[in-house]
Design an enzyme around this catalytic site. Sequence first.
Site, PDB file in Angstrom:
ATOM      1  N   HIS A 151     -18.604   2.256   3.944  1.00  0.00           N
ATOM      2  CA  HIS A 151     -17.291   1.910   3.414  1.00  0.00           C
ATOM      3  C   HIS A 151     -16.981   0.434   3.645  1.00  0.00           C
ATOM      4  O   HIS A 151     -17.600  -0.214   4.491  1.00  0.00           O
ATOM      5  CB  HIS A 151     -16.188   2.757   4.073  1.00  0.00           C
ATOM      6  CG  HIS A 151     -16.116   4.161   3.540  1.00  0.00           C
ATOM      7  ND1 HIS A 151     -16.940   5.167   3.996  1.00  0.00           N
ATOM      8  CD2 HIS A 151     -15.332   4.722   2.582  1.00  0.00           C
ATOM      9  CE1 HIS A 151     -16.669   6.288   3.340  1.00  0.00           C
ATOM     10  NE2 HIS A 151     -15.695   6.049   2.480  1.00  0.00           N
ATOM     11  N   LYS A 155     -11.590  -0.138   6.420  1.00  0.00           N
ATOM     12  CA  LYS A 155     -11.321   1.289   6.631  1.00  0.00           C
ATOM     13  C   LYS A 155     -11.084   1.534   8.114  1.00  0.00           C
ATOM     14  O   LYS A 155     -11.872   1.107   8.964  1.00  0.00           O
ATOM     15  CB  LYS A 155     -12.508   2.123   6.120  1.00  0.00           C
ATOM     16  CG  LYS A 155     -12.262   3.617   6.223  1.00  0.00           C
ATOM     17  CD  LYS A 155     -13.311   4.394   5.460  1.00  0.00           C
ATOM     18  CE  LYS A 155     -13.181   5.905   5.688  1.00  0.00           C
ATOM     19  NZ  LYS A 155     -11.895   6.456   5.249  1.00  0.00           N
TER      20      LYS A 155
HETATM   21  P1  NAD Z   1      -4.431   0.203   2.686  1.00  0.00           P
HETATM   22  O1  NAD Z   1      -4.362  -0.319   4.097  1.00  0.00           O
HETATM   23  O2  NAD Z   1      -4.855  -0.723   1.590  1.00  0.00           O
HETATM   24  O3  NAD Z   1      -2.990   0.804   2.277  1.00  0.00           O
HETATM   25  C1  NAD Z   1      -2.162   1.525   3.139  1.00  0.00           C
HETATM   26  C2  NAD Z   1      -0.712   1.249   2.723  1.00  0.00           C
HETATM   27  O4  NAD Z   1       0.144   2.111   3.480  1.00  0.00           O
HETATM   28  C3  NAD Z   1      -0.260  -0.199   3.031  1.00  0.00           C
HETATM   29  O5  NAD Z   1       0.303  -0.802   1.874  1.00  0.00           O
HETATM   30  C4  NAD Z   1       0.809  -0.015   4.119  1.00  0.00           C
HETATM   31  O6  NAD Z   1       1.858  -0.973   4.068  1.00  0.00           O
HETATM   32  C5  NAD Z   1       1.330   1.385   3.778  1.00  0.00           C
HETATM   33  N1  NAD Z   1       2.060   2.042   4.859  1.00  0.00           N
HETATM   34  C6  NAD Z   1       1.952   1.842   6.199  1.00  0.00           C
HETATM   35  N2  NAD Z   1       2.824   2.634   6.845  1.00  0.00           N
HETATM   36  C7  NAD Z   1       3.495   3.360   5.908  1.00  0.00           C
HETATM   37  C8  NAD Z   1       4.517   4.346   5.952  1.00  0.00           C
HETATM   38  N3  NAD Z   1       5.033   4.767   7.124  1.00  0.00           N
HETATM   39  N4  NAD Z   1       4.962   4.885   4.790  1.00  0.00           N
HETATM   40  C9  NAD Z   1       4.452   4.473   3.599  1.00  0.00           C
HETATM   41  N5  NAD Z   1       3.488   3.516   3.479  1.00  0.00           N
HETATM   42  C10 NAD Z   1       3.010   2.991   4.630  1.00  0.00           C
HETATM   43  O7  NAD Z   1      -5.385   1.471   2.736  1.00  0.00           O
HETATM   44  P2  NAD Z   1      -6.203   2.142   1.526  1.00  0.00           P
HETATM   45  O8  NAD Z   1      -7.545   1.543   1.423  1.00  0.00           O
HETATM   46  O9  NAD Z   1      -5.331   2.208   0.321  1.00  0.00           O
HETATM   47  O10 NAD Z   1      -6.432   3.632   2.113  1.00  0.00           O
HETATM   48  C11 NAD Z   1      -5.342   4.481   2.441  1.00  0.00           C
HETATM   49  C12 NAD Z   1      -5.871   5.800   2.996  1.00  0.00           C
HETATM   50  O11 NAD Z   1      -6.554   6.516   1.945  1.00  0.00           O
HETATM   51  C13 NAD Z   1      -6.908   5.652   4.118  1.00  0.00           C
HETATM   52  O12 NAD Z   1      -6.701   6.676   5.075  1.00  0.00           O
HETATM   53  C14 NAD Z   1      -8.242   5.869   3.409  1.00  0.00           C
HETATM   54  O13 NAD Z   1      -9.252   6.359   4.268  1.00  0.00           O
HETATM   55  C15 NAD Z   1      -7.837   6.916   2.402  1.00  0.00           C
HETATM   56  N6  NAD Z   1      -8.703   7.050   1.228  1.00  0.00           N
HETATM   57  C16 NAD Z   1      -8.894   8.320   0.774  1.00  0.00           C
HETATM   58  C17 NAD Z   1      -9.643   8.547  -0.377  1.00  0.00           C
HETATM   59  C18 NAD Z   1      -9.793   9.957  -0.873  1.00  0.00           C
HETATM   60  O14 NAD Z   1     -10.410  10.171  -1.942  1.00  0.00           O
HETATM   61  N7  NAD Z   1      -9.251  10.949  -0.159  1.00  0.00           N
HETATM   62  C19 NAD Z   1     -10.217   7.469  -1.056  1.00  0.00           C
HETATM   63  C20 NAD Z   1     -10.013   6.188  -0.567  1.00  0.00           C
HETATM   64  C21 NAD Z   1      -9.237   5.975   0.571  1.00  0.00           C
END
Ligand code: NAD
Length: 239
Positions: A151, A155
């Site tokens: 990844h 992450k």
């Molecule tokens: P990222 O860090 O780019 O985004 C996270 C966002 O959450 C940020 O904008 C942050 O400000 C916001 N945030 C923080 N606290 C918050 C709160 N209390 N309420 C609302 N928003 C809040 O991360 P990302 O790369 O977008 O990944 C997010 C999650 O998704 C991770 O856990 C990642 O592992 C997961 N993910 C899952 C899949 C899937 O298919 N299930 C795919 C990709 C990523």
Amino acid sequence: MKMIRVVVAGANGKMGQEVVRAVYAAEGLEMVACVDPSCADDTHLCDAGDTCRAFADIAEALDTVAPDVLVDFTRPDVVEANLREALSRNVDCVVGTTGLSTEKLQELSALGDENTCLFFAPNFAIGAVLMMQFAQVASRAMKKAEIIELHHDQKLDKPSGTALRTADLMAGDPVIHSVRLPGLVAHQEVIFGDVGQTLTLRHDSIDRTSFMPGVVLACREVGARSGLIIGLETFMDLG
Ligand code: NAD
């Protein structure tokens, strides 16, 4: 047709921005609010040019817009609190944020009433779902296997939710290796070894749009479901 009203938590994040675009574009879904503490304004402008209400606080968003579905792509350390707020209001949840154990998801799903659904997919990409299913089948015949998940270097959790779920589905107890490097999005190999041969299954998400059909499908499905559901395969006809 009754529109499904959707709130997206983590809307300013890498995944959240894609989800907002996908929800705007999806027939039958209505993007009613974004939640992200980094939302500076009270409206969120998606790059497709559409706007919706934006909130820094999830409870305020849920109380103001009363959605049908909360989609959460936030962080492993905040997702639980967000789900508590939504499920205690009987809002169905579609969760992509990884890092919660199955036991924790079970505990959280009990907060909703008998019609409320908590759906979690460790991976919303169809190819990754198939890779997990193929690994499950292959592991019955080839017992020795290892998982390599790769990844991007921002992450937060390790090993990935996809790797943990794959290991869960497979017979045996495969070792998981984690690689974190710039330039990567989300990738996984499952390598099986036997006398004189190996079998390699590999999936690559080269772009975050790969996850969006799965997210939209889950938003459409959760209204008719209840309780805890894990894995996108639940909503797919895989025979
Ligand atoms: P990222 O860090 O780019 O985004 C996270 C966002 O959450 C940020 O904008 C942050 O400000 C916001 N945030 C923080 N606290 C918050 C709160 N209390 N309420 C609302 N928003 C809040 O991360 P990302 O790369 O977008 O990944 C997010 C999650 O998704 C991770 O856990 C990642 O592992 C997961 N993910 C899952 C899949 C899937 O298919 N299930 C795919 C990709 C990523």
